[in-house]
Design a protein around this motif. Structure first.
Motif, mmCIF file in Angstrom:
data_model
loop_
_atom_site.group_PDB
_atom_site.id
_atom_site.type_symbol
_atom_site.label_atom_id
_atom_site.label_comp_id
_atom_site.label_asym_id
_atom_site.label_seq_id
_atom_site.Cartn_x
_atom_site.Cartn_y
_atom_site.Cartn_z
ATOM 1 N N LYS A 112 -3.420 -3.204 17.126
ATOM 2 C CA LYS A 112 -4.497 -4.186 17.281
ATOM 3 C C LYS A 112 -4.934 -4.754 15.942
ATOM 4 O O LYS A 112 -5.128 -5.960 15.788
ATOM 5 C CB LYS A 112 -5.706 -3.561 17.986
ATOM 6 C CG LYS A 112 -5.509 -3.358 19.453
ATOM 7 C CD LYS A 112 -6.775 -2.860 20.092
ATOM 8 C CE LYS A 112 -6.580 -2.685 21.582
ATOM 9 N NZ LYS A 112 -7.796 -2.239 22.247
ATOM 10 N N ILE A 113 -5.097 -3.887 14.963
ATOM 11 C CA ILE A 113 -5.531 -4.352 13.646
ATOM 12 C C ILE A 113 -4.437 -5.188 12.994
ATOM 13 O O ILE A 113 -4.727 -6.195 12.351
ATOM 14 C CB ILE A 113 -5.934 -3.158 12.758
ATOM 15 C CG1 ILE A 113 -7.192 -2.507 13.317
ATOM 16 C CG2 ILE A 113 -6.175 -3.606 11.326
ATOM 17 C CD1 ILE A 113 -7.624 -1.270 12.601
ATOM 18 N N SER A 114 -3.173 -4.809 13.169
ATOM 19 C CA SER A 114 -2.098 -5.594 12.564
ATOM 20 C C SER A 114 -2.028 -6.987 13.176
ATOM 21 O O SER A 114 -1.789 -7.971 12.473
ATOM 22 C CB SER A 114 -0.758 -4.874 12.692
ATOM 23 O OG SER A 114 -0.299 -4.883 14.012
ATOM 24 N N LEU A 157 0.828 -1.217 0.000
ATOM 25 C CA LEU A 157 0.000 0.000 0.000
ATOM 26 C C LEU A 157 0.857 1.259 0.000
ATOM 27 O O LEU A 157 0.664 2.166 0.800
ATOM 28 C CB LEU A 157 -0.952 0.002 1.199
ATOM 29 C CG LEU A 157 -1.957 -1.134 1.235
ATOM 30 C CD1 LEU A 157 -2.676 -1.142 2.567
ATOM 31 C CD2 LEU A 157 -2.946 -1.008 0.108
ATOM 32 N N ASP A 158 1.794 1.321 -0.900
ATOM 33 C CA ASP A 158 2.683 2.474 -1.088
ATOM 34 C C ASP A 158 3.528 2.790 0.139
ATOM 35 O O ASP A 158 3.954 3.925 0.323
ATOM 36 C CB ASP A 158 1.886 3.725 -1.480
ATOM 37 C CG ASP A 158 1.138 3.530 -2.786
ATOM 38 O OD1 ASP A 158 1.621 2.740 -3.613
ATOM 39 O OD2 ASP A 158 0.091 4.163 -2.978
ATOM 40 N N ILE A 195 2.112 1.373 8.074
ATOM 41 C CA ILE A 195 1.130 1.817 7.089
ATOM 42 C C ILE A 195 0.177 2.784 7.780
ATOM 43 O O ILE A 195 -0.352 2.490 8.849
ATOM 44 C CB ILE A 195 0.357 0.614 6.511
ATOM 45 C CG1 ILE A 195 1.325 -0.328 5.801
ATOM 46 C CG2 ILE A 195 -0.734 1.079 5.557
ATOM 47 C CD1 ILE A 195 0.706 -1.623 5.361
ATOM 48 N N TYR A 196 -0.035 3.940 7.183
ATOM 49 C CA TYR A 196 -0.869 4.977 7.775
ATOM 50 C C TYR A 196 -2.305 4.483 7.874
ATOM 51 O O TYR A 196 -2.927 4.124 6.878
ATOM 52 C CB TYR A 196 -0.805 6.242 6.914
ATOM 53 C CG TYR A 196 -1.454 7.444 7.530
ATOM 54 C CD1 TYR A 196 -0.794 8.179 8.502
ATOM 55 C CD2 TYR A 196 -2.714 7.843 7.144
ATOM 56 C CE1 TYR A 196 -1.386 9.287 9.076
ATOM 57 C CE2 TYR A 196 -3.312 8.955 7.709
ATOM 58 C CZ TYR A 196 -2.638 9.664 8.670
ATOM 59 O OH TYR A 196 -3.227 10.755 9.239
ATOM 60 N N LYS A 224 -9.818 2.125 5.259
ATOM 61 C CA LYS A 224 -9.283 3.199 4.442
ATOM 62 C C LYS A 224 -7.896 3.489 5.001
ATOM 63 O O LYS A 224 -7.758 3.897 6.152
ATOM 64 C CB LYS A 224 -10.173 4.421 4.532
ATOM 65 C CG LYS A 224 -11.591 4.140 4.082
ATOM 66 C CD LYS A 224 -12.218 5.349 3.510
ATOM 67 C CE LYS A 224 -13.651 5.169 3.133
ATOM 68 N NZ LYS A 224 -13.988 4.066 2.327
ATOM 69 N N VAL A 225 -6.886 3.251 4.205
ATOM 70 C CA VAL A 225 -5.515 3.400 4.671
ATOM 71 C C VAL A 225 -4.716 4.251 3.694
ATOM 72 O O VAL A 225 -5.124 4.479 2.564
ATOM 73 C CB VAL A 225 -4.816 2.027 4.852
ATOM 74 C CG1 VAL A 225 -5.427 1.255 5.989
ATOM 75 C CG2 VAL A 225 -4.867 1.214 3.595
ATOM 76 N N SER A 226 -3.595 4.715 4.172
ATOM 77 C CA SER A 226 -2.591 5.421 3.395
ATOM 78 C C SER A 226 -3.156 6.693 2.759
ATOM 79 O O SER A 226 -3.745 7.525 3.439
ATOM 80 C CB SER A 226 -2.007 4.469 2.348
ATOM 81 O OG SER A 226 -0.774 4.928 1.921
#
Length: 117
Positions: free
Chosen positions: A27-29, A4-5, A21-22, A66-68
């Motif tokens: 927790k999510i990772s 994801l860039d 990753i922004y 929604k990331v990055s």
């Protein structure tokens, strides 16, 4: 390795590397790695191509995160809306003052550093 860039260091543990990753926190990772079936000590260079494609699927389809760049764009629009309707939060952000009621007599250095342009 790029996900994801975002460039992940090869020698970093995958659960910690995903937090770079922004928009993805610890927790999510951990949830993502558990869902992929990755061990806690696996590094980014040991992850297979199948796991990477599954990772992309999990982020987009299952968690709908929604990331990055997409998340940064949404936050920018939200701040622009506050400024355009001339709310007190928007005006204080433009002036570089604290937004959430903190004192300004002696502090507010961080708010001035994060001044919205």
């Amino acid at each position: 390795m790029y996900i994801l860039d975002t460039k992940l260091k090869d020698n970093k543990i995958m659960t910690i590397g995903l937090t770079e990753i922004y928009g993805i926190g610890s927790k999510i990772s951990f949830k993502i790695c558990k869902k992929l079936g990755l061990s806690k000590n696996i590094t980014a260079d040991q992850v297979s191509k199948n796991h990477l494609s599954s990772l992309d699927y999990i982020l987009n389809k299952e968690y709908k995160l929604k990331v990055s760049n997409e998340l940064k764009k949404i936050e920018s629009f939200r701040l622009q809306k506050l400024i355009s309707i001339k709310s007190s939060r928007g005006l204080r952000r433009v002036k570089g003052l604290p937004v959430r009621g903190q004192r300004t007599h002696t502090n507010a250095k961080t708010a001035k550093k994060h001044k919205f342009h």
